[in-house]
Design a protein around this motif. Sequence first.
Motif, short mmCIF file in Angstrom:
data_model
loop_
_atom_site.label_atom_id
_atom_site.label_comp_id
_atom_site.label_asym_id
_atom_site.label_seq_id
_atom_site.Cartn_x
_atom_site.Cartn_y
_atom_site.Cartn_z
N MET A 16 5.57 6.48 -1.42
CA MET A 16 5.89 5.20 -0.49
C MET A 16 7.08 5.18 0.23
O MET A 16 7.97 5.99 0.08
CB MET A 16 6.22 4.04 -1.55
N ALA A 17 6.91 4.35 1.35
CA ALA A 17 7.95 4.49 2.36
C ALA A 17 9.18 3.75 1.71
O ALA A 17 9.20 2.90 0.88
CB ALA A 17 7.44 3.72 3.58
N MET A 25 0.83 -1.08 -0.07
CA MET A 25 -0.01 -0.03 -0.10
C MET A 25 0.89 1.27 -0.06
O MET A 25 2.02 1.16 0.53
CB MET A 25 -0.79 -0.04 1.43
N ALA A 26 0.29 2.15 -0.53
CA ALA A 26 1.15 3.51 -0.70
C ALA A 26 0.13 4.64 -0.39
O ALA A 26 -0.87 4.53 -0.82
CB ALA A 26 1.84 3.54 -2.02
N ARG A 27 0.79 5.78 0.13
CA ARG A 27 0.03 6.92 0.52
C ARG A 27 -0.39 7.73 -0.99
O ARG A 27 0.56 7.52 -1.69
CB ARG A 27 0.44 8.00 1.22
N HIS A 86 -3.74 3.32 -1.11
CA HIS A 86 -4.23 2.62 -2.04
C HIS A 86 -2.93 1.69 -2.61
O HIS A 86 -2.03 2.00 -2.43
CB HIS A 86 -4.80 3.72 -3.28
N GLU A 87 -3.28 0.64 -3.31
CA GLU A 87 -2.24 -0.20 -3.95
C GLU A 87 -1.58 0.38 -4.99
O GLU A 87 -2.16 1.04 -5.97
CB GLU A 87 -2.96 -1.34 -4.47
#
Length: 61
Positions: free
Chosen positions: A36-37, A1-3, A15-16
Amino acid sequence: MARFRCTACADSGEHEYDHLGHACPLCGSPDVVFAMAVEDLPDDVLEALMGIAPPGGETDE
């Protein structure tokens, strides 16, 4: 998942992430900014980033 944040409808959340093409899950706009982290980035992306010099030519050496 990413912001993500959509610049078209201002929706945001998680969301993916799909590197082949992504759109806002609410309005479908392609004007989406993902974050993304570092630990979630694929290894090939991390390796590419390690070779980029900082802005202004500064180094940590």
